[in-house]
Design a protein around this motif. Sequence first.
Motif, PDB file in Angstrom:
ATOM      1  N   VAL A  36       0.619  -1.027  -0.171  1.00 48.83           N
ATOM      2  CA  VAL A  36       0.218  -0.062   0.047  1.00 48.83           C
ATOM      3  C   VAL A  36       0.964   1.095   0.098  1.00 48.83           C
ATOM      4  O   VAL A  36       1.536   1.619   0.853  1.00 48.83           O
ATOM      5  CB  VAL A  36      -0.882  -0.104   1.360  1.00 48.83           C
ATOM      6  N   ASP A  37       0.933   1.889  -0.844  1.00 44.54           N
ATOM      7  CA  ASP A  37       1.934   2.905  -1.072  1.00 44.54           C
ATOM      8  C   ASP A  37       1.181   4.168  -1.383  1.00 44.54           C
ATOM      9  O   ASP A  37       0.269   4.637  -1.998  1.00 44.54           O
ATOM     10  CB  ASP A  37       2.677   2.788  -2.486  1.00 44.54           C
ATOM     11  N   ASP A  38       1.748   5.300  -0.583  1.00 41.43           N
ATOM     12  CA  ASP A  38       1.154   6.652  -0.511  1.00 41.43           C
ATOM     13  C   ASP A  38       1.867   7.566  -1.434  1.00 41.43           C
ATOM     14  O   ASP A  38       2.100   8.887  -1.113  1.00 41.43           O
ATOM     15  CB  ASP A  38       1.160   7.004   0.894  1.00 41.43           C
ATOM     16  N   LEU A  92      12.895  -4.346   6.408  1.00 47.52           N
ATOM     17  CA  LEU A  92      13.666  -5.250   7.034  1.00 47.52           C
ATOM     18  C   LEU A  92      13.811  -5.390   8.354  1.00 47.52           C
ATOM     19  O   LEU A  92      14.677  -6.118   8.871  1.00 47.52           O
ATOM     20  CB  LEU A  92      14.852  -5.606   6.213  1.00 47.52           C
ATOM     21  N   GLN A  93      13.245  -4.402   9.145  1.00 45.63           N
ATOM     22  CA  GLN A  93      13.274  -4.331  10.603  1.00 45.63           C
ATOM     23  C   GLN A  93      12.542  -5.758  11.049  1.00 45.63           C
ATOM     24  O   GLN A  93      12.933  -6.010  12.296  1.00 45.63           O
ATOM     25  CB  GLN A  93      12.637  -3.308  11.131  1.00 45.63           C
ATOM     26  N   HIS A  94      11.708  -6.057  10.432  1.00 50.23           N
ATOM     27  CA  HIS A  94      10.975  -7.277  10.736  1.00 50.23           C
ATOM     28  C   HIS A  94      11.078  -8.524   9.979  1.00 50.23           C
ATOM     29  O   HIS A  94      10.895  -8.370   8.609  1.00 50.23           O
ATOM     30  CB  HIS A  94       9.179  -6.705  10.363  1.00 50.23           C
ATOM     31  N   SER A 206      13.287   6.122   9.452  1.00 53.09           N
ATOM     32  CA  SER A 206      11.935   5.886   9.885  1.00 53.09           C
ATOM     33  C   SER A 206      11.134   7.244   9.964  1.00 53.09           C
ATOM     34  O   SER A 206      11.399   8.242   9.920  1.00 53.09           O
ATOM     35  CB  SER A 206      12.185   5.645  11.631  1.00 53.09           C
ATOM     36  N   LYS A 207       9.789   6.920   9.821  1.00 54.76           N
ATOM     37  CA  LYS A 207       8.862   8.031   9.703  1.00 54.76           C
ATOM     38  C   LYS A 207       8.429   8.336  11.095  1.00 54.76           C
ATOM     39  O   LYS A 207       7.390   9.031  11.112  1.00 54.76           O
ATOM     40  CB  LYS A 207       7.612   7.763   8.713  1.00 54.76           C
ATOM     41  N   PHE A 208       8.851   7.606  12.123  1.00 53.75           N
ATOM     42  CA  PHE A 208       8.164   7.800  13.500  1.00 53.75           C
ATOM     43  C   PHE A 208       8.592   9.353  13.890  1.00 53.75           C
ATOM     44  O   PHE A 208       9.665   9.728  13.845  1.00 53.75           O
ATOM     45  CB  PHE A 208       9.082   6.712  14.503  1.00 53.75           C
TER      46      PHE A 208
HETATM   47  N1  GDD Z   1       1.331   3.869   2.997  1.00 50.66           N
HETATM   48  C1  GDD Z   1       2.158   4.496   3.972  1.00 50.66           C
HETATM   49  N2  GDD Z   1       1.772   5.611   4.411  1.00 50.66           N
HETATM   50  N3  GDD Z   1       3.190   3.801   4.759  1.00 50.66           N
HETATM   51  C2  GDD Z   1       3.835   4.410   5.665  1.00 50.66           C
HETATM   52  C3  GDD Z   1       3.439   5.560   6.234  1.00 50.66           C
HETATM   53  C4  GDD Z   1       2.310   6.306   5.673  1.00 50.66           C
HETATM   54  O1  GDD Z   1       1.943   7.387   5.993  1.00 50.66           O
HETATM   55  N4  GDD Z   1       4.231   6.044   7.128  1.00 50.66           N
HETATM   56  C5  GDD Z   1       5.131   4.945   7.249  1.00 50.66           C
HETATM   57  N5  GDD Z   1       4.738   3.974   6.652  1.00 50.66           N
HETATM   58  C6  GDD Z   1       5.608   2.823   6.210  1.00 50.66           C
HETATM   59  C7  GDD Z   1       6.856   2.697   6.029  1.00 50.66           C
HETATM   60  O2  GDD Z   1       7.613   3.038   4.823  1.00 50.66           O
HETATM   61  C8  GDD Z   1       7.488   1.322   6.736  1.00 50.66           C
HETATM   62  O3  GDD Z   1       7.454   0.308   5.694  1.00 50.66           O
HETATM   63  C9  GDD Z   1       6.341   1.138   7.710  1.00 50.66           C
HETATM   64  O4  GDD Z   1       5.371   1.801   7.369  1.00 50.66           O
HETATM   65  C10 GDD Z   1       6.706   1.396   9.072  1.00 50.66           C
HETATM   66  O5  GDD Z   1       7.380   2.782   9.122  1.00 50.66           O
HETATM   67  P1  GDD Z   1       8.770   2.999  10.035  1.00 50.66           P
HETATM   68  O6  GDD Z   1       9.017   4.476   9.651  1.00 50.66           O
HETATM   69  O7  GDD Z   1       9.778   2.229   9.458  1.00 50.66           O
HETATM   70  O8  GDD Z   1       8.402   2.852  11.379  1.00 50.66           O
HETATM   71  P2  GDD Z   1       9.365   2.451  12.648  1.00 50.66           P
HETATM   72  O9  GDD Z   1      10.379   1.420  12.371  1.00 50.66           O
HETATM   73  O10 GDD Z   1       9.731   3.862  13.226  1.00 50.66           O
HETATM   74  O11 GDD Z   1       8.198   1.928  13.664  1.00 50.66           O
HETATM   75  C11 GDD Z   1       7.896   0.635  13.372  1.00 50.66           C
HETATM   76  O12 GDD Z   1       8.011  -0.163  14.729  1.00 50.66           O
HETATM   77  C12 GDD Z   1       7.176   0.208  15.724  1.00 50.66           C
HETATM   78  C13 GDD Z   1       7.524  -0.677  16.987  1.00 50.66           C
HETATM   79  O13 GDD Z   1       7.710   0.276  17.998  1.00 50.66           O
HETATM   80  C14 GDD Z   1       6.354   0.429  12.820  1.00 50.66           C
HETATM   81  O14 GDD Z   1       6.389  -1.047  12.652  1.00 50.66           O
HETATM   82  C15 GDD Z   1       5.374   0.639  14.178  1.00 50.66           C
HETATM   83  O15 GDD Z   1       4.145   0.343  13.630  1.00 50.66           O
HETATM   84  C16 GDD Z   1       5.856  -0.090  15.103  1.00 50.66           C
HETATM   85  O16 GDD Z   1       4.993   0.399  16.325  1.00 50.66           O
END
Ligand code: GDD
Length: 344
Positions: A36-38, A92-94, A206-208
């Motif tokens: 699912v790509d934004d 690939l964090q998962h 990360s987008k966090f």
């Molecule tokens: N389509 C879409 N839209 N994808 C998104 C968006 C968005 O707005 N924001 C992020 N993603 C995708 C990223 O491309 C990636 O594949 C996935 O969602 C998780 O985003 P990351 O940016 O990698 O998140 P993270 O690694 O900091 O956080 C992860 O770990 C947390 C565990 O503490 C995520 O898996 C979280 O869901 C998780 O809670």
Amino acid sequence: MALLSIEIPTYNEADNLPLVVERIEALKMDVEIIVVDDNSPDGTREIAQSLAEKYGNLKVVKRPSKMGITSAIREGLSVAEGEYVAVMDCDLQHPPEFLPTMMKEAEKGTDVVIASRYVKGGSSSFSFARRVVSRTATGISHLLLGKTGKIADPLSGYFIFRKDVIDPADIKSNSYKILLEILVRGRVKTVKEVPYTFCQRVNGRSKFGFTEVMRYLHLVLQLSGYRALKLAIAGLAGLIVNEGILFMLEPRTPLLAASAMAVEASIIASFVMHSLLPVNGKSGESLFRRLARYNTMTVLGALTNIAVLGLLVFVHFEYLAANFVGIMLGLAANYTGTEELLWT
Ligand code: GDD
Ligand code: MN
């Protein structure tokens, strides 16, 4: 029809997506992959499209702009055909190699299988700061959402669930924590956590960020029925009334008598707040009976409050400060064990 639909939300994951997809395909499981790509500016969508042509089991859901990971997953659900759904990051964090282990658990009849960083054997390669944020967020969830109390990692982003445990319409928030909503709002009876190692991100970033933290807090409050907020408001009302009345009466009234009146007024004030903002739903009892019961339940706290005030003033504390300490200890006495009995 594949057994498992793997949902991968993507935003700027052009370098990672082919690696993830290849590693999933190498597992030779009965799966479909839903990307699912934004509208990622880095061309992730075109890469997804060419992967869809290469592998017959990959679908691309295209969205016009960045709208958040949870809504991406919800939208992906509408095209998912599998009996089970997996959610994973595209970085690939998962590790995809963990999917067969999780799937084995799911097929034993477990509603939700979580790849967990925080059960024995699991770990994460988070930075110290991010680890603190993650642990705090987990603690908040344990505190406010009873259903997650026994789950070590309710905030994991990597999990499998049986598709029929949740209606996509029940996924309402737009936070990062879709798993929480599934656990709280879904028809989930059995949960199993399997330990895994949350790896380092391979490419991209990360987008966090801060927005995600705020969205998370909003989500937890929402899922808890604003319980913490209501308790805090009722507590604060009691505190202000108690100190206010004591302050007004004290010059002309013996201290302990003034305190008794202040305490009763504060009990009534917090009772009124609890009635306006019910925590456990409204009770059928009459107002008078509820007030009487509320008084009985707070009797220990009231006595603690008055006794502590008297004692501290006796040893020369300023009386409003002494009362504050009394109120806090009184609250602690009230809320140990009885809080959930309030309106039930
Ligand atoms: N389509 C879409 N839209 N994808 C998104 C968006 C968005 O707005 N924001 C992020 N993603 C995708 C990223 O491309 C990636 O594949 C996935 O969602 C998780 O985003 P990351 O940016 O990698 O998140 P993270 O690694 O900091 O956080 C992860 O770990 C947390 C565990 O503490 C995520 O898996 C979280 O869901 C998780 O809670
Ligand atoms: Mn990630």
